[in-house]
Design a protein around this motif. Structure first.
Motif, PDB file in Angstrom:
ATOM      1  N   MET A   1       0.670  -1.102   0.182  1.00 28.62           N
ATOM      2  CA  MET A   1      -0.249   0.158   0.034  1.00 28.62           C
ATOM      3  C   MET A   1       0.807   1.083   0.128  1.00 28.62           C
ATOM      4  O   MET A   1       1.970   1.340   0.765  1.00 28.62           O
ATOM      5  CB  MET A   1      -0.821  -0.110   1.207  1.00 28.62           C
ATOM      6  CG  MET A   1      -1.690   1.104   1.496  1.00 28.62           C
ATOM      7  SD  MET A   1      -3.129   1.100   0.417  1.00 28.62           S
ATOM      8  CE  MET A   1      -4.217   2.489   1.265  1.00 28.62           C
ATOM      9  N   GLN A   2       0.662   2.011  -1.066  1.00 27.70           N
ATOM     10  CA  GLN A   2       1.428   3.334  -0.985  1.00 27.70           C
ATOM     11  C   GLN A   2       0.604   4.453  -0.966  1.00 27.70           C
ATOM     12  O   GLN A   2      -0.550   4.601  -1.633  1.00 27.70           O
ATOM     13  CB  GLN A   2       2.230   3.542  -2.347  1.00 27.70           C
ATOM     14  CG  GLN A   2       3.255   2.148  -2.414  1.00 27.70           C
ATOM     15  CD  GLN A   2       3.772   2.186  -3.866  1.00 27.70           C
ATOM     16  OE1 GLN A   2       3.308   2.846  -4.717  1.00 27.70           O
ATOM     17  NE2 GLN A   2       5.166   1.679  -3.842  1.00 27.70           N
ATOM     18  N   ILE A   3       0.674   5.389   0.044  1.00 29.45           N
ATOM     19  CA  ILE A   3      -0.081   6.797   0.222  1.00 29.45           C
ATOM     20  C   ILE A   3       0.664   7.787  -0.279  1.00 29.45           C
ATOM     21  O   ILE A   3       1.831   8.023   0.486  1.00 29.45           O
ATOM     22  CB  ILE A   3      -0.666   6.840   1.526  1.00 29.45           C
ATOM     23  CG1 ILE A   3      -1.535   5.657   1.889  1.00 29.45           C
ATOM     24  CG2 ILE A   3      -1.399   8.226   1.804  1.00 29.45           C
ATOM     25  CD1 ILE A   3      -2.024   5.432   3.214  1.00 29.45           C
ATOM     26  N   ALA A   4       0.440   8.521  -1.265  1.00 28.18           N
ATOM     27  CA  ALA A   4       1.333   9.717  -1.640  1.00 28.18           C
ATOM     28  C   ALA A   4       0.713  10.994  -1.210  1.00 28.18           C
ATOM     29  O   ALA A   4      -0.421  11.027  -1.510  1.00 28.18           O
ATOM     30  CB  ALA A   4       1.387   9.615  -3.423  1.00 28.18           C
TER      31      ALA A   4
ATOM     32  N   LYS B   1       1.326   6.681  11.737  1.00 31.26           N
ATOM     33  CA  LYS B   1       1.235   5.968  13.084  1.00 31.26           C
ATOM     34  C   LYS B   1      -0.018   5.570  12.929  1.00 31.26           C
ATOM     35  O   LYS B   1      -0.006   4.178  13.600  1.00 31.26           O
ATOM     36  CB  LYS B   1       1.121   7.226  13.899  1.00 31.26           C
ATOM     37  CG  LYS B   1       1.752   6.847  15.412  1.00 31.26           C
ATOM     38  CD  LYS B   1       2.040   8.124  16.193  1.00 31.26           C
ATOM     39  CE  LYS B   1       2.357   7.697  17.658  1.00 31.26           C
ATOM     40  NZ  LYS B   1       2.479   8.964  18.457  1.00 31.26           N
ATOM     41  N   GLU B   2      -1.135   5.698  12.694  1.00 32.05           N
ATOM     42  CA  GLU B   2      -2.233   5.097  12.840  1.00 32.05           C
ATOM     43  C   GLU B   2      -2.429   3.650  12.027  1.00 32.05           C
ATOM     44  O   GLU B   2      -3.112   2.798  12.315  1.00 32.05           O
ATOM     45  CB  GLU B   2      -3.476   5.848  12.244  1.00 32.05           C
ATOM     46  CG  GLU B   2      -3.774   7.030  13.284  1.00 32.05           C
ATOM     47  CD  GLU B   2      -4.929   7.890  12.911  1.00 32.05           C
ATOM     48  OE1 GLU B   2      -5.596   7.716  11.960  1.00 32.05           O
ATOM     49  OE2 GLU B   2      -4.919   9.113  13.342  1.00 32.05           O
ATOM     50  N   SER B   3      -1.559   3.749  10.907  1.00 35.18           N
ATOM     51  CA  SER B   3      -1.792   2.621  10.079  1.00 35.18           C
ATOM     52  C   SER B   3      -0.513   1.509  10.043  1.00 35.18           C
ATOM     53  O   SER B   3      -0.832   0.374   9.600  1.00 35.18           O
ATOM     54  CB  SER B   3      -1.740   3.171   8.414  1.00 35.18           C
ATOM     55  OG  SER B   3      -0.596   3.738   8.265  1.00 35.18           O
ATOM     56  N   GLY B   4       0.440   2.027  10.729  1.00 40.66           N
ATOM     57  CA  GLY B   4       1.677   1.096  10.930  1.00 40.66           C
ATOM     58  C   GLY B   4       2.577   1.424   9.859  1.00 40.66           C
ATOM     59  O   GLY B   4       3.486   0.506   9.701  1.00 40.66           O
ATOM     60  N   TYR B   5       2.254   2.096   8.797  1.00 40.14           N
ATOM     61  CA  TYR B   5       3.234   2.167   7.779  1.00 40.14           C
ATOM     62  C   TYR B   5       4.278   3.109   7.859  1.00 40.14           C
ATOM     63  O   TYR B   5       4.468   3.853   8.860  1.00 40.14           O
ATOM     64  CB  TYR B   5       2.452   2.843   6.408  1.00 40.14           C
ATOM     65  CG  TYR B   5       1.075   2.199   5.905  1.00 40.14           C
ATOM     66  CD1 TYR B   5       0.852   0.772   6.425  1.00 40.14           C
ATOM     67  CD2 TYR B   5       0.356   2.804   5.106  1.00 40.14           C
ATOM     68  CE1 TYR B   5      -0.403   0.283   6.109  1.00 40.14           C
ATOM     69  CE2 TYR B   5      -0.721   2.068   4.586  1.00 40.14           C
ATOM     70  CZ  TYR B   5      -1.196   0.966   5.220  1.00 40.14           C
ATOM     71  OH  TYR B   5      -2.357   0.274   4.905  1.00 40.14           O
ATOM     72  N   ILE B   6       5.412   2.997   7.284  1.00 44.84           N
ATOM     73  CA  ILE B   6       6.535   3.729   7.329  1.00 44.84           C
ATOM     74  C   ILE B   6       6.204   5.220   6.656  1.00 44.84           C
ATOM     75  O   ILE B   6       5.651   5.271   5.538  1.00 44.84           O
ATOM     76  CB  ILE B   6       7.659   3.135   6.603  1.00 44.84           C
ATOM     77  CG1 ILE B   6       8.023   1.820   7.185  1.00 44.84           C
ATOM     78  CG2 ILE B   6       8.962   4.124   6.556  1.00 44.84           C
ATOM     79  CD1 ILE B   6       8.783   1.843   8.548  1.00 44.84           C
TER      80      ILE B   6
ATOM     81  N   VAL C   1       4.066   2.409   2.624  1.00 47.10           N
ATOM     82  CA  VAL C   1       4.384   3.777   2.991  1.00 47.10           C
ATOM     83  C   VAL C   1       3.449   4.895   2.913  1.00 47.10           C
ATOM     84  O   VAL C   1       2.491   4.724   1.993  1.00 47.10           O
ATOM     85  CB  VAL C   1       5.733   4.257   2.166  1.00 47.10           C
ATOM     86  CG1 VAL C   1       7.040   3.461   2.400  1.00 47.10           C
ATOM     87  CG2 VAL C   1       5.203   4.183   0.493  1.00 47.10           C
ATOM     88  N   VAL C   2       3.634   5.906   3.672  1.00 49.92           N
ATOM     89  CA  VAL C   2       3.110   7.079   3.479  1.00 49.92           C
ATOM     90  C   VAL C   2       4.287   8.126   3.230  1.00 49.92           C
ATOM     91  O   VAL C   2       4.924   8.365   4.126  1.00 49.92           O
ATOM     92  CB  VAL C   2       2.577   7.630   4.783  1.00 49.92           C
ATOM     93  CG1 VAL C   2       1.821   8.997   4.420  1.00 49.92           C
ATOM     94  CG2 VAL C   2       1.339   6.656   5.333  1.00 49.92           C
ATOM     95  N   MET C   3       4.325   8.364   1.941  1.00 50.78           N
ATOM     96  CA  MET C   3       5.271   9.543   1.489  1.00 50.78           C
ATOM     97  C   MET C   3       4.910  10.710   1.132  1.00 50.78           C
ATOM     98  O   MET C   3       3.860  10.947   0.622  1.00 50.78           O
ATOM     99  CB  MET C   3       5.933   8.787   0.145  1.00 50.78           C
ATOM    100  CG  MET C   3       7.328   9.261  -0.211  1.00 50.78           C
ATOM    101  SD  MET C   3       8.218   8.636  -1.595  1.00 50.78           S
ATOM    102  CE  MET C   3       8.532   7.035  -1.001  1.00 50.78           C
TER     103      MET C   3
END
Ligand code: DC
Length: 220
Positions: A1-4, A22-27, A121-123
């Protein structure tokens, strides 16, 4: 999953991206910090933003990497943790000016893409939805009026006990917007499939809720 998450300076990208991660546990990957580390290297070497050859040779010598310490992204420049040194106005302006260089972008985009290869990631940045992660499942374009963004930055500096002039900050934000949005390579713009969120009249919770709604609707 990638959030841009893309958008201009002061739109609240890092605050929101950190919360979502933080909420999703993504980097959380803060790409601006990498351009800032490169800018710090140039400032230390006395290489000007106009010195194309100097910047391109600096790309060979500056080793930039990322290390997570207690869940917090730290940027390492030639072995030195420079996280505490890259948030000054001088570095902000140099990062905006030097990031127009194609070699700088190539170097850092490839580092960013590698980071996103093996993990969710959340980038955040300027060209994440358009260039770095064109296939991201969720793309957000976070924005706010220049006045609101300048006031946020001003309040941040005052809270830190630093002297600050609202007019100067507003002018610098206008100049950075102009440079970031009109540069030739990967200018800041909303990706065709990004959803725009204008945070001018929104608090942090409201923005997080709005984006969580978008993730639910458009995410995997
Ligand atoms: O997000 P920030 O303010 O830390 O970014 C500093 C500068 O780096 C910004 O003015 C333009 C550049 N930048 C970029 O060109 N592309 C990115 N993905 C992130 C930042």
């Amino acid at each position: 999953m990638q959030i841009a998450i893309d958008g201009p300076a002061g739109a609240g990208k890092s605050t929101i991206a950190k919360r979502l991660a933080k909420e999703s546990g993504y980097i959380y990957v803060d790409t601006g910090a990498m351009y800032r580390a490169m800018a710090l290297y140039l400032l230390r070497r006395g290489i000007s933003a106009e010195d194309k050859a100097g910047i391109e040779s600096a790309c060979e010598d500056a080793d930039i990497s990322i290390k997570y310490i207690d869940g917090e992204q730290n940027v390492i420049l030639n072995g030195e943790n420079v996280n505490g040194l890259i948030r000054t106005q001088e570095v902000s302006n140099m990062a905006s000016a030097s990031s127009v260089n194609g070699k700088v972008r190539q170097k850092l985009v490839s580092l960013q893409q590698k980071l996103a290869e093996s993990t969710d990631v959340v980038m955040d940045g300027r060209d994440i939805g358009t260039t770095v992660l064109p296939d991201a499942e969720v793309k957000i374009y976070l924005t706010a009026s220049v006045k609101v963004r300048a006031k946020r930055r001003y309040d941040e500096l005052i809270a830190k006990g630093e002297e600050s002039d609202l007019k100067v900050i507003e002018q610098e934000i206008r100049e950075r917007d102009e440079r970031d949005m009109t540069r030739e390579i990967s200018p800041l713009k909303k990706a065709d499939d990004a959803i725009e969120v204008d945070t001018s009249d929104m608090g942090i919770e409201e923005v997080v809720n709005a984006i969580n709604g978008i993730i639910k609707e458009h995410g995997r």
